[in-house]
Design a protein around this motif. Structure first.
Motif, PDB file in Angstrom:
ATOM      1  N   ALA A  91      20.736  44.158 -38.956  1.00 24.83           N
ATOM      2  CA  ALA A  91      21.878  45.009 -39.296  1.00 24.83           C
ATOM      3  C   ALA A  91      22.676  45.360 -38.048  1.00 24.83           C
ATOM      4  O   ALA A  91      23.912  45.402 -38.080  1.00 24.83           O
ATOM      5  CB  ALA A  91      21.400  46.281 -39.990  1.00 24.83           C
ATOM      6  N   HIS A  92      21.993  45.589 -36.950  1.00 26.80           N
ATOM      7  CA  HIS A  92      22.685  45.907 -35.692  1.00 26.80           C
ATOM      8  C   HIS A  92      23.514  44.713 -35.227  1.00 26.80           C
ATOM      9  O   HIS A  92      24.658  44.872 -34.797  1.00 26.80           O
ATOM     10  CB  HIS A  92      21.659  46.306 -34.633  1.00 26.80           C
ATOM     11  CG  HIS A  92      22.272  46.931 -33.432  1.00 26.80           C
ATOM     12  ND1 HIS A  92      22.736  46.201 -32.375  1.00 26.80           N
ATOM     13  CD2 HIS A  92      22.517  48.230 -33.129  1.00 26.80           C
ATOM     14  CE1 HIS A  92      23.231  47.014 -31.469  1.00 26.80           C
ATOM     15  NE2 HIS A  92      23.099  48.251 -31.902  1.00 26.80           N
ATOM     16  N   ASP A 105      22.665  54.587 -28.528  1.00 28.64           N
ATOM     17  CA  ASP A 105      22.348  53.261 -29.054  1.00 28.64           C
ATOM     18  C   ASP A 105      21.806  52.420 -27.903  1.00 28.64           C
ATOM     19  O   ASP A 105      22.559  51.791 -27.169  1.00 28.64           O
ATOM     20  CB  ASP A 105      23.607  52.639 -29.658  1.00 28.64           C
ATOM     21  CG  ASP A 105      23.329  51.349 -30.407  1.00 28.64           C
ATOM     22  OD1 ASP A 105      22.182  50.854 -30.326  1.00 28.64           O
ATOM     23  OD2 ASP A 105      24.245  50.842 -31.060  1.00 28.64           O
ATOM     24  N   GLU A 106      20.505  52.419 -27.725  1.00 30.85           N
ATOM     25  CA  GLU A 106      19.894  51.716 -26.600  1.00 30.85           C
ATOM     26  C   GLU A 106      20.022  50.206 -26.723  1.00 30.85           C
ATOM     27  O   GLU A 106      20.160  49.508 -25.718  1.00 30.85           O
ATOM     28  CB  GLU A 106      18.432  52.114 -26.462  1.00 30.85           C
ATOM     29  CG  GLU A 106      18.256  53.546 -26.012  1.00 30.85           C
ATOM     30  CD  GLU A 106      16.802  53.929 -25.840  1.00 30.85           C
ATOM     31  OE1 GLU A 106      15.930  53.037 -25.920  1.00 30.85           O
ATOM     32  OE2 GLU A 106      16.547  55.115 -25.626  1.00 30.85           O
ATOM     33  N   LEU A 107      19.998  49.685 -27.936  1.00 34.34           N
ATOM     34  CA  LEU A 107      20.121  48.244 -28.116  1.00 34.34           C
ATOM     35  C   LEU A 107      21.518  47.770 -27.718  1.00 34.34           C
ATOM     36  O   LEU A 107      21.663  46.734 -27.071  1.00 34.34           O
ATOM     37  CB  LEU A 107      19.800  47.861 -29.558  1.00 34.34           C
ATOM     38  CG  LEU A 107      19.693  46.377 -29.863  1.00 34.34           C
ATOM     39  CD1 LEU A 107      18.631  45.722 -28.980  1.00 34.34           C
ATOM     40  CD2 LEU A 107      19.342  46.160 -31.318  1.00 34.34           C
ATOM     41  N   ALA A 109      23.451  49.232 -25.535  1.00 33.27           N
ATOM     42  CA  ALA A 109      23.520  49.340 -24.075  1.00 33.27           C
ATOM     43  C   ALA A 109      22.834  48.146 -23.414  1.00 33.27           C
ATOM     44  O   ALA A 109      23.359  47.588 -22.443  1.00 33.27           O
ATOM     45  CB  ALA A 109      22.879  50.643 -23.612  1.00 33.27           C
ATOM     46  N   ARG A 110      21.693  47.734 -23.948  1.00 30.98           N
ATOM     47  CA  ARG A 110      20.994  46.564 -23.393  1.00 30.98           C
ATOM     48  C   ARG A 110      21.824  45.295 -23.554  1.00 30.98           C
ATOM     49  O   ARG A 110      21.876  44.461 -22.659  1.00 30.98           O
ATOM     50  CB  ARG A 110      19.652  46.371 -24.100  1.00 30.98           C
ATOM     51  CG  ARG A 110      18.545  47.062 -23.427  1.00 30.98           C
ATOM     52  CD  ARG A 110      17.227  46.563 -23.967  1.00 30.98           C
ATOM     53  NE  ARG A 110      16.442  47.734 -24.293  1.00 30.98           N
ATOM     54  CZ  ARG A 110      15.529  47.794 -25.215  1.00 30.98           C
ATOM     55  NH1 ARG A 110      15.258  46.746 -25.940  1.00 30.98           N
ATOM     56  NH2 ARG A 110      14.864  48.894 -25.433  1.00 30.98           N
ATOM     57  N   GLU A 111      22.471  45.156 -24.709  1.00 32.32           N
ATOM     58  CA  GLU A 111      23.299  43.973 -24.948  1.00 32.32           C
ATOM     59  C   GLU A 111      24.487  43.945 -23.985  1.00 32.32           C
ATOM     60  O   GLU A 111      24.852  42.891 -23.464  1.00 32.32           O
ATOM     61  CB  GLU A 111      23.784  43.950 -26.394  1.00 32.32           C
ATOM     62  CG  GLU A 111      22.695  43.640 -27.392  1.00 32.32           C
ATOM     63  CD  GLU A 111      23.156  43.793 -28.833  1.00 32.32           C
ATOM     64  OE1 GLU A 111      24.304  44.229 -29.066  1.00 32.32           O
ATOM     65  OE2 GLU A 111      22.347  43.502 -29.724  1.00 32.32           O
ATOM     66  N   GLN A 112      25.084  45.106 -23.727  1.00 29.04           N
ATOM     67  CA  GLN A 112      26.213  45.161 -22.806  1.00 29.04           C
ATOM     68  C   GLN A 112      25.780  44.830 -21.386  1.00 29.04           C
ATOM     69  O   GLN A 112      26.483  44.132 -20.658  1.00 29.04           O
ATOM     70  CB  GLN A 112      26.869  46.539 -22.860  1.00 29.04           C
ATOM     71  CG  GLN A 112      27.609  46.780 -24.150  1.00 29.04           C
ATOM     72  CD  GLN A 112      28.087  48.208 -24.287  1.00 29.04           C
ATOM     73  OE1 GLN A 112      27.669  49.103 -23.555  1.00 29.04           O
ATOM     74  NE2 GLN A 112      28.974  48.431 -25.251  1.00 29.04           N
TER      75      GLN A 112
END
Length: 122
Positions: A91-92, A105-107, A109-112
């Motif tokens: 979903a993310h 939203d840690e996910l 931030a990790r993707e960025q």
């Protein structure tokens, strides 16, 4: 006396399983975003259905049925949280973002960070 003890144990398991299932249902209706709802459904729903299965297995007073109920309980414990995690991640990736009351939203931030790091190397 022993039958009364088993009846009390089964009753406690049934009531606690029903309570966890009720909490999961309320969480699905009341929580603000998809991820919070999935958390409520996977955690409380897993415990509730597992306790109900255990109560049914004990009430049957048959070892074969109890073994199947325990196997189902273990299956719930192992698969439901993992499935909820994978669904939330999908979903993310599909673009469902957190609602404003959510803290961070840690996910994302990790993707960025991963995208920035990839661009610097290339």
């Amino acid at each position: 006396m022993v039958d009364m003890l088993w009846a009390v144990i089964v009753t406690a398991l049934l009531l606690s399983g029903a309570l966890f299932s009720l909490i999961a249902a309320i969480g699905i209706v009341r929580l603000p975003d998809l991820y919070s709802r999935m958390h409520a459904a996977s955690k409380a729903g897993t415990v509730g259905s597992g306790l109900l299965l255990l109560a049914v297995g004990i009430h049957s007073q048959d070892m074969a049925i109890l073994a199947r109920a325990l196997a189902g309980f273990v299956f719930f414990i192992l698969t439901a949280p993992i499935a909820a995690h994978l669904l939330a991640r999908a979903a993310h990736k599909a673009g469902h973002r957190l609602t404003p009351p959510s803290v961070r939203d840690e996910l994302l931030a990790r993707e960025q960070i991963a995208v920035r790091g990839y661009r610097k190397k290339g």
